[in-house]
Scaffold this motif. Structure first.
Motif, PDB file in Angstrom:
ATOM      1  N   GLN A  21       0.816  -1.211   0.000  1.00  0.00           N
ATOM      2  CA  GLN A  21       0.000   0.000   0.000  1.00  0.00           C
ATOM      3  C   GLN A  21       0.855   1.270   0.000  1.00  0.00           C
ATOM      4  O   GLN A  21       0.337   2.368  -0.213  1.00  0.00           O
ATOM      5  CB  GLN A  21      -0.912   0.009   1.231  1.00  0.00           C
ATOM      6  N   SER A  24      -4.359   9.768  -1.750  1.00  0.00           N
ATOM      7  CA  SER A  24      -5.473   8.914  -2.159  1.00  0.00           C
ATOM      8  C   SER A  24      -6.776   9.711  -2.250  1.00  0.00           C
ATOM      9  O   SER A  24      -7.587   9.501  -3.162  1.00  0.00           O
ATOM     10  CB  SER A  24      -5.638   7.744  -1.191  1.00  0.00           C
ATOM     11  N   GLN A  58      -6.848  11.722  -5.451  1.00  0.00           N
ATOM     12  CA  GLN A  58      -7.189  10.905  -6.611  1.00  0.00           C
ATOM     13  C   GLN A  58      -8.691  10.670  -6.691  1.00  0.00           C
ATOM     14  O   GLN A  58      -9.277  10.682  -7.776  1.00  0.00           O
ATOM     15  CB  GLN A  58      -6.438   9.572  -6.545  1.00  0.00           C
TER      16      GLN A  58
END
Length: 318
Positions: free
Chosen positions: A85, A159, A162
């Protein structure tokens, strides 16, 4: 270089007995690459709930290192899964796994089987915490996140950004910088101030700069910021040399002039030390010759002898 693990330390290489996956050595062999390491740990058996609790109690009550090894090695694949991750930060996957293994070891040491949770749930926190610390210390030479809020932003902003790009609140999916509305959304979700989101986005979007780049293919020195960041005036050796020159130019010259007779001292002063308001120097050889009633050549000889005496005095003083 692939990670290897032993009970004593997650980075220590060793040899694994082939007969049983739970041999007393409880070590993985020094494998040739990361894929071989991952393949090897994926073949290690998982523990049932009863086996896990039994091993945890043996470790807690009797400090059984073989039981600790079973707990650690049965969860190595968890570390690999979590470390994937964090590949977006440009750090070696093997290093991320190593740091995650350290967190797993800490979790096993502190795990209490009587709390009613599985080790996998307890270890996730410790594995992520260790990887987070490694990323913060090594992703940039200068730390980006120091407070708790900044760390939260650091590991969630990318994240979330995005996701906002996909949603495109204003319809522009190609824009890189967050809009004020998007910054407000992120700030509310992460419970931080909008200005903190804006600052962290700016810091994350800045690329790394090599201070001292390697020479190019043609062997020529590549220009880098180190060329203009260096302050030569405050380099220790240069500062010492400058202080010595200043000392010689003041006390040294004064002491050397004190070694001369009055006539020689005046000739040197007029010829070399005197500067008029208009920028011109002192008296010429002929002017001094006329004042002392001698030839200009005699004045030059006295000057040469005085300068030689002064150099000798300065050398002794230095």
């Amino acid at each position: 270089m692939s990670p290897s693990l032993a009970v004593a330390h997650p980075a220590a290489p060793g040899a694994l007995a082939v007969a049983s996956p739970w041999s007393r050595s409880l070590t993985l062999p020094p494998l040739g690459n990361l894929d071989a390491y991952i393949s090897a740990i994926n073949r290690l058996p998982l523990l049932t709930l009863e086996e896990e609790q039994e091993a945890a109690r043996r470790l807690r009550d009797h400090n059984d290192l073989e039981a600790a090894g079973r707990l650690v090695m049965s969860h190595l694949r968890l570390v690999v899964s979590i470390s994937r991750q964090y590949l977006g930060y440009g750090l070696p996957h093997g290093d991320l796994i190593q740091e995650g293994n350290v967190g797993l070891m800490k979790a096993v040491k502190r795990f209490d089987p009587d709390q009613g949770v599985r080790l996998v749930s307890y270890a996730i926190h410790w594995i992520k915490a260790e990887i987070h610390e490694y990323i913060l210390k090594n992703w940039r030479m200068v730390k980006l996140a120091t407070t708790k809020a900044q760390r939260k932003l650091f590991f969630n902003l990318r994240s979330r950004k995005q996701g906002l790009r996909a949603e495109a609140l204003d319809g522009d999916t190609h824009r890189e910088v967050l809009s004020d509305a998007e910054i407000g959304v992120v700030a509310r979700e992460l419970k931080v101030k909008p200005e903190e989101v804006r600052e962290m986005e700016t810091r994350l979007s800045g690329g790394d700069v090599v201070l001292d780049p390697a020479p190019g293919d043609d062997g020529e020195e590549a220009f880098g910021p180190i060329a203009y960041l260096a302050d030569a005036s405050h380099e220790p050796t240069a500062m010492i040399e400058s202080a010595e020159r200043d000392h010689l130019a003041t006390e040294g010259i004064a002491r050397a002039m004190g070694e001369l007779d009055e006539r020689s001292r005046r000739i040197v002063s007029e010829r070399w030390l005197k500067v008029n308001d208009d920028g011109s120097g002192g008296m010429t050889l002929h002017e001094l010759a006329a004042e002392y009633g001698v030839s200009a050549e005699r004045i030059r000889q006295i000057e040469v002898a005085a300068m030689k005496k002064m150099r000798k005095a300065l050398a002794a003083y230095a």
